[in-house]
Every structure is written in structure tokens, then in C-alpha cells.
Design a protein around this motif. Structure first.
Motif, short mmCIF file in Angstrom:
data_model
loop_
_atom_site.label_atom_id
_atom_site.label_comp_id
_atom_site.label_asym_id
_atom_site.label_seq_id
_atom_site.Cartn_x
_atom_site.Cartn_y
_atom_site.Cartn_z
N GLU A 121 0.84 -1.21 0.00
CA GLU A 121 0.00 0.00 0.00
C GLU A 121 0.87 1.25 0.00
O GLU A 121 0.56 2.22 -0.70
CB GLU A 121 -0.93 -0.01 1.21
CG GLU A 121 -2.04 -1.02 1.14
CD GLU A 121 -2.98 -0.76 -0.02
OE1 GLU A 121 -3.28 0.43 -0.29
OE2 GLU A 121 -3.39 -1.74 -0.67
N ARG A 122 1.94 1.26 0.77
CA ARG A 122 2.84 2.42 0.78
C ARG A 122 3.44 2.63 -0.60
O ARG A 122 3.55 3.77 -1.07
CB ARG A 122 3.95 2.23 1.81
CG ARG A 122 3.52 2.42 3.23
CD ARG A 122 4.71 2.53 4.17
NE ARG A 122 5.68 1.47 4.04
CZ ARG A 122 5.66 0.31 4.70
NH1 ARG A 122 4.69 0.08 5.57
NH2 ARG A 122 6.60 -0.59 4.52
N HIS A 123 3.82 1.56 -1.25
CA HIS A 123 4.40 1.70 -2.60
C HIS A 123 3.37 2.23 -3.59
O HIS A 123 3.68 3.08 -4.43
CB HIS A 123 4.95 0.35 -3.06
CG HIS A 123 6.20 -0.05 -2.35
ND1 HIS A 123 6.74 -1.30 -2.47
CD2 HIS A 123 7.02 0.62 -1.51
CE1 HIS A 123 7.85 -1.37 -1.74
NE2 HIS A 123 8.02 -0.22 -1.14
N ILE A 124 2.14 1.74 -3.48
CA ILE A 124 1.09 2.21 -4.38
C ILE A 124 0.85 3.70 -4.16
O ILE A 124 0.73 4.47 -5.13
CB ILE A 124 -0.22 1.40 -4.17
CG1 ILE A 124 -0.03 -0.02 -4.72
CG2 ILE A 124 -1.40 2.08 -4.82
CD1 ILE A 124 -1.17 -0.96 -4.37
N ARG A 125 0.79 4.13 -2.88
CA ARG A 125 0.59 5.56 -2.60
C ARG A 125 1.75 6.39 -3.15
O ARG A 125 1.56 7.47 -3.72
CB ARG A 125 0.43 5.79 -1.10
CG ARG A 125 -0.91 5.34 -0.56
CD ARG A 125 -1.17 5.89 0.84
NE ARG A 125 -0.11 5.61 1.79
CZ ARG A 125 -0.08 4.56 2.61
NH1 ARG A 125 -1.08 3.68 2.58
NH2 ARG A 125 0.91 4.39 3.45
N ALA A 126 2.97 5.89 -3.00
CA ALA A 126 4.13 6.63 -3.50
C ALA A 126 4.07 6.73 -5.03
O ALA A 126 4.32 7.81 -5.59
CB ALA A 126 5.42 5.94 -3.06
N TRP A 127 3.74 5.63 -5.71
CA TRP A 127 3.65 5.67 -7.16
C TRP A 127 2.55 6.64 -7.60
O TRP A 127 2.72 7.38 -8.59
CB TRP A 127 3.37 4.28 -7.72
CG TRP A 127 4.63 3.47 -7.87
CD1 TRP A 127 5.05 2.48 -7.07
CD2 TRP A 127 5.61 3.63 -8.89
NE1 TRP A 127 6.24 1.99 -7.51
CE2 TRP A 127 6.62 2.67 -8.64
CE3 TRP A 127 5.75 4.47 -9.99
CZ2 TRP A 127 7.74 2.54 -9.44
CZ3 TRP A 127 6.87 4.33 -10.79
CH2 TRP A 127 7.85 3.38 -10.51
N ASN A 128 1.44 6.65 -6.87
CA ASN A 128 0.36 7.59 -7.23
C ASN A 128 0.81 9.03 -7.03
O ASN A 128 0.48 9.90 -7.85
CB ASN A 128 -0.89 7.29 -6.41
CG ASN A 128 -1.58 6.02 -6.88
OD1 ASN A 128 -1.42 5.61 -8.02
ND2 ASN A 128 -2.33 5.39 -5.99
#
Length: 105
Positions: free
Chosen positions: A91-98
Motif C-alpha cells: 500500500e505504501r508503494h502504491i501511494r508513492a507511485w500515485n
């Protein structure tokens, strides 16, 4: 070579041998003192391990002396925690990519 050069070389050699012995002796004494201090600390820790806990807390018996279901429950809890950590990381990676995607658009 003249005799006085041999005398200087012999005296220099003797001085270096004496300096080397003094150096080895000083560092050997320091090493013995450090080893003694380490032994004292280990002895304190080992004697503290033999004393009962001051809180009165009795330690949990070893896992191999308990029923297998206890080990299974612990493993299941640990594995669930691993899965939760992986999901949180994802989830942290997804938020960072977004965030990066919005920044680059």
C-alpha cells in the motif's frame, strides 16, 4: 665497515628488541585486564540468570513441551503478521507511485 658502525647497528637492534618487548608487554597486560573485565561481566550475567525473576513472573515453558496446537497458533499469528506487513508495504508503494504519477502529470 668500521667497528663503530657495527656497534651502532647492534645497539639499535637491542633498542628495537627492548622496545618491541615493552610494547608487547604493555598490550598484553591491557588485553589481560580487558579479558578479566569481560569475564566478570559474563559471570554477573550468568549469576543473574540463575536468580528468580524479581517480578515473580514465571517463564513460559519451552515450545517443544507444549501441545502442538500452541506452536500452530503461534505460527499462524506470525504468518498473519508477515502478510499484514507485506500488504502495508504494498500500500505504501502504491501511494508513492500515485504521488509520483500526479507529480509527473
Amino acid at each position: 665497515m668500521p667497528w663503530w658502525i657495527w656497534l651502532i647497528l647492534a645497539l639499535f637492534m637491542l633498542a628495537m628488541i627492548i622496545c618491541g618487548l615493552a610494547y608487547a608487554g604493555i598490550h598484553g597486560i591491557r588485553a589481560l585486564r580487558d579479558a578479566s573485565e569481560t569475564g566478570d561481566r559474563i559471570g554477573e550475567k550468568l549469576s543473574a540468570m540463575g536468580e528468580p525473576d524479581s517480578v515473580g513472573h514465571t517463564p513460559e515453558p519451552a515450545i517443544f513441551t507444549q501441545p502442538l496446537s500452541v506452536a500452530q497458533d503461534r505460527y499462524a499469528e506470525a504468518h498473519a503478521e508477515v502478510i499484514r506487513r507485506r500488504a502495508a508495504k504494498r500500500e505504501r508503494h502504491i501511494r508513492a507511485w500515485n504521488r509520483w504519477k500526479r507529480f509527473n502529470d
